[in-house]
Motif scaffolding. Structure first.
Motif, PDB file in Angstrom:
ATOM      1  N   PHE A  28      11.642   8.468  34.408  1.00  0.00           N
ATOM      2  CA  PHE A  28      11.825   7.173  33.754  1.00  0.00           C
ATOM      3  C   PHE A  28      13.280   6.743  33.835  1.00  0.00           C
ATOM      4  CE2 PHE A  28      12.622   4.196  30.390  1.00  0.00           C
ATOM      5  CZ  PHE A  28      11.467   3.463  30.255  1.00  0.00           C
ATOM      6  N   LEU A  29      14.193   7.655  33.470  1.00  0.00           N
ATOM      7  CA  LEU A  29      15.613   7.304  33.479  1.00  0.00           C
ATOM      8  C   LEU A  29      16.158   7.204  34.898  1.00  0.00           C
ATOM      9  CD1 LEU A  29      16.909   9.392  30.446  1.00  0.00           C
ATOM     10  CD2 LEU A  29      16.277   6.986  30.543  1.00  0.00           C
ATOM     11  N   TYR A  45       7.313   0.772  27.501  1.00  0.00           N
ATOM     12  CA  TYR A  45       8.392   1.375  26.722  1.00  0.00           C
ATOM     13  C   TYR A  45       8.987   0.378  25.735  1.00  0.00           C
ATOM     14  CZ  TYR A  45      13.202   2.533  25.611  1.00  0.00           C
ATOM     15  OH  TYR A  45      14.376   2.732  24.942  1.00  0.00           O
ATOM     16  N   ASP A  49       9.026   0.619  21.820  1.00  0.00           N
ATOM     17  CA  ASP A  49      10.327   0.731  21.168  1.00  0.00           C
ATOM     18  C   ASP A  49      10.475  -0.330  20.078  1.00  0.00           C
ATOM     19  OD1 ASP A  49      12.722   2.265  21.072  1.00  0.00           O
ATOM     20  OD2 ASP A  49      13.808   0.598  21.982  1.00  0.00           O
ATOM     21  N   TYR A 144      20.757   8.437  22.858  1.00  0.00           N
ATOM     22  CA  TYR A 144      20.844   7.141  23.537  1.00  0.00           C
ATOM     23  C   TYR A 144      22.272   6.839  23.985  1.00  0.00           C
ATOM     24  CZ  TYR A 144      16.148   5.198  23.277  1.00  0.00           C
ATOM     25  OH  TYR A 144      14.819   4.943  23.495  1.00  0.00           O
ATOM     26  N   TRP A 214      10.116   8.648  26.159  1.00  0.00           N
ATOM     27  CA  TRP A 214      10.323   8.149  27.519  1.00  0.00           C
ATOM     28  C   TRP A 214       9.172   8.557  28.439  1.00  0.00           C
ATOM     29  CZ3 TRP A 214      15.772   9.508  26.022  1.00  0.00           C
ATOM     30  CH2 TRP A 214      16.551   8.358  25.836  1.00  0.00           C
ATOM     31  N   TYR A 218       6.671   6.173  30.647  1.00  0.00           N
ATOM     32  CA  TYR A 218       6.471   6.362  32.087  1.00  0.00           C
ATOM     33  C   TYR A 218       4.977   6.454  32.425  1.00  0.00           C
ATOM     34  CZ  TYR A 218       7.349   8.184  36.786  1.00  0.00           C
ATOM     35  OH  TYR A 218       7.397   8.358  38.146  1.00  0.00           O
TER      36      TYR A 218
END
Length: 225
Positions: A28-29, A45, A49, A144, A214, A218
């Motif tokens: 994801f990142l 996401y 969130d 974060y 996360w 994804y």
């Protein structure tokens, strides 16, 4: 080895170094940075969130009420307001870029991981001591900021993803995190071993929930039944 000079933040981070490494390695990142993350995964996401931040704001408000001094109360009261502002501001802009609205996102169901994370967070904040609540809310701040700082160095070719990265990789967010970490060290220095152990347990648990959040985005996680 823990010594009298060990900062609480260093002790907490030592418990989750492997979790943070797994977070940075998550596709994801990686997809945010190189632009390959499917927009539908990012949309999932952001919607989740938005749900999460509304509950996180409540947890921060409880922290404000339980804080041992005025600095802590002020810090977390502002944090609660900022969480709501982020949900209403930045998320609204991201959702618009994803072709939907905040109203439509609010009507979508809360996914399993979001529900589990919030349930744990709020139960700890309401039912635990201030150090326990602090341990539970800290990963969302700290991880974060660390992720944002890392991804800023990589950048992103996708303007929408670059906006998200800039929000968490900027100096303003880091300044808030630094204040929470200073409070963590101050509070942690006076804890009995059993109290510190509880704080560490909650911190490690919600750090794992960060990875799961996360991952759920994804996978575009939904309820199986």
């Amino acid at each position: 080895m823990v010594t009298a000079a060990t900062r609480t933040r260093d002790l907490l981070w030592s418990d989750i170094e492997d979790v943070y490494a797994a977070i940075l390695d998550h596709p994801f990142l990686a997809g945010l940075a190189d632009g390959s993350l499917p927009r539908e995964a990012f949309r999932h996401y952001v919607v989740q969130d938005s749900h999460y931040l509304r509950g996180y704001a409540r947890a921060l408000a409880v922290c404000a009420a339980k804080a041992p001094d005025e600095r802590g109360t002020t810090l977390f009261a502002a944090g609660a307001g900022n969480a709501v502002a982020a949900e209403q501001g930045m998320h609204a802009g991201l959702l618009d870029g994803l072709g939907t609205t905040a109203e439509a996102a609010a009507a979508e169901p809360i996914a399993p991981t979001t529900q589990a994370y919030l349930s744990y967070l709020l139960a700890t904040a309401y039912g635990g001591s201030f150090p326990e609540a602090l341990g539970a809310v800290l990963p969302c701040y700290w991880i974060y900021a660390r992720v944002g700082a890392e991804l800023v160095t990589r950048g992103s070719p996708d303007p929408l993803y670059a906006t998200w990265i800039a929000a968490y990789g900027g100096e303003a967010f880091q300044a808030v995190v630094d204040s929470v970490l200073e409070l963590t060290d101050r509070v942690g220095a006076g804890l009995a071993p059993t109290e510190l152990a509880a704080m560490r347990r909650h911190f490690a648990t919600t750090a794992r929930y960060e990875w799961m959040f996360w991952d759920a985005g994804y996978r575009r996680e939904t309820w199986p039944v």
